[in-house]
Design an enzyme around this catalytic site. Structure first.
Site, PDB file in Angstrom:
ATOM      1  N   ARG A   1      -2.684 -26.351   3.489  1.00  0.00           N
ATOM      2  CA  ARG A   1      -2.771 -25.175   4.344  1.00  0.00           C
ATOM      3  C   ARG A   1      -4.202 -24.703   4.585  1.00  0.00           C
ATOM      4  O   ARG A   1      -4.478 -23.994   5.528  1.00  0.00           O
ATOM      5  CB  ARG A   1      -1.920 -24.061   3.715  1.00  0.00           C
ATOM      6  CG  ARG A   1      -2.000 -22.698   4.349  1.00  0.00           C
ATOM      7  CD  ARG A   1      -1.491 -22.715   5.793  1.00  0.00           C
ATOM      8  NE  ARG A   1      -1.568 -21.366   6.367  1.00  0.00           N
ATOM      9  CZ  ARG A   1      -2.678 -20.771   6.771  1.00  0.00           C
ATOM     10  NH1 ARG A   1      -3.842 -21.393   6.659  1.00  0.00           N
ATOM     11  NH2 ARG A   1      -2.638 -19.551   7.280  1.00  0.00           N
ATOM     12  N   LYS A   2      -5.106 -25.089   3.701  1.00  0.00           N
ATOM     13  CA  LYS A   2      -6.521 -24.708   3.841  1.00  0.00           C
ATOM     14  C   LYS A   2      -6.696 -23.214   4.106  1.00  0.00           C
ATOM     15  O   LYS A   2      -7.261 -22.789   5.125  1.00  0.00           O
ATOM     16  CB  LYS A   2      -7.213 -25.505   4.952  1.00  0.00           C
ATOM     17  CG  LYS A   2      -7.283 -26.995   4.672  1.00  0.00           C
ATOM     18  CD  LYS A   2      -8.154 -27.708   5.683  1.00  0.00           C
ATOM     19  CE  LYS A   2      -8.302 -29.187   5.411  1.00  0.00           C
ATOM     20  NZ  LYS A   2      -7.075 -29.961   5.665  1.00  0.00           N
TER      21      LYS A   2
END
Ligand code: BMP
Length: 258
Positions: free
Chosen positions: A92-93
């Protein structure tokens, strides 16, 4: 290269349950391969995961590219994680202030914290991003990887940024279990080094992605885990490709141990 201890010996040194589980199953299944299943239909993702599941230690997802994401997809994915014994990593960063990432991690339509054993974060916002994610992740025994380096041309994650990222990890070992990086950046055996941008043939794609081989990553760059996307999911036969990457990655690890 310097001799290393085995994944299973390292598992015993680690206090985080996700790291212990991952290192243990890597040795049991004899694989350091993560497949990045970057497909856009839920049924395609599930079918690919079922095919490559026997050959991976981890499946990486980008659930925000799935057009028909649902809780049914989550159930199928988590069932396959049990069937094939792998860890789920949602790429998801996260990259915002603590209060925002806390909500992005636990809520919305994806409810990532409910099903992903591991997620990851950029350290650009400072350690507050980790404080926010921890509010949710700790009680669920989740792990987080910090993006310390990237595979893409011209990226800004280098030098002091990478060093500061290691410091943030060291200060949050109850939740941070390692790094997304291009080569080993910490000597602490509790931290995992996980490397994307891996292919056996291509050197680049058309949008700045750079590739190195599984052998270079594990043997020369001293990383622990390879992440392969298109090299497997776009191969003529993804199962044949997964076996080839698994073999290349694990034999490089065996070579490093000898
Ligand atoms: P591929 O092997 O098809 O190039 O895919 C690489 C995967 O790893 C993508 O899902 C991408 O988002 C991710 N990734 C990357 O390529 N480089 C990085 O530095 C960090 C990543 O998460």
């Amino acid at each position: 290269p310097r001799k290393i201890i085995s994944y299973s010996e390292r598992a015993r040194l680690c206090s985080h349950p996700v790291t212990r589980k991952l290192l243990t199953l890597m040795e049991e299944k004899r694989t350091n391969l993560t497949v990045s299943v970057d497909l856009t239909a839920a049924a395609e993702v599930i079918s690919m995961v079922d095919k490559v599941g026997p050959y991976v230690c981890m499946i990486k997802t980008h659930v925000d590219i799935i057009e028909d994401f649902s809780q049914d997809f989550v159930r199928k994915l988590t069932d396959l994680a049990v069937k094939h014994n792998f860890i789920i990593f949602e790429d998801r960063k996260f990259a915002d202030i603590g209060n925002t990432v806390m909500q992005q991690y636990s809520g919305g339509m994806y409810r990532i914290a409910d099903w992903a054993n591991i997620t990851n974060a950029h350290t650009l916002p400072g350690s507050g991003v980790i404080q926010g994610l921890k509010q949710i992740g700790l009680q669920k025994e989740r792990g987080c990887l910090l993006i310390a380096e990237m595979s893409s041309s011209g990226n800004l994650c280098s030098g002091d940024y990478t060093k500061e990222t290691v410091k943030i990890a060291e200060g949050n070992k109850d939740f941070v279990i390692g790094f997304i990086c291009q080569s080993a950046i910490s000597d602490d055996p509790e931290f995992l080094h996980i490397t994307p941008g891996v292919q056996l043939s291509s050197r680049k794609d058309q949008m700045g992605q750079n590739y190195v081989t599984p052998r270079e990553v594990i043997l020369n760059h001293k990383s622990d885990v390879i992440i392969v996307g298109r090299g497997i999911i776009k191969a003529e036969d993804p199962v044949v490709a997964a076996k080839a990457y698994m073999e290349a990655g694990y034999s490089a690890y065996m070579e490093r141990m000898s």
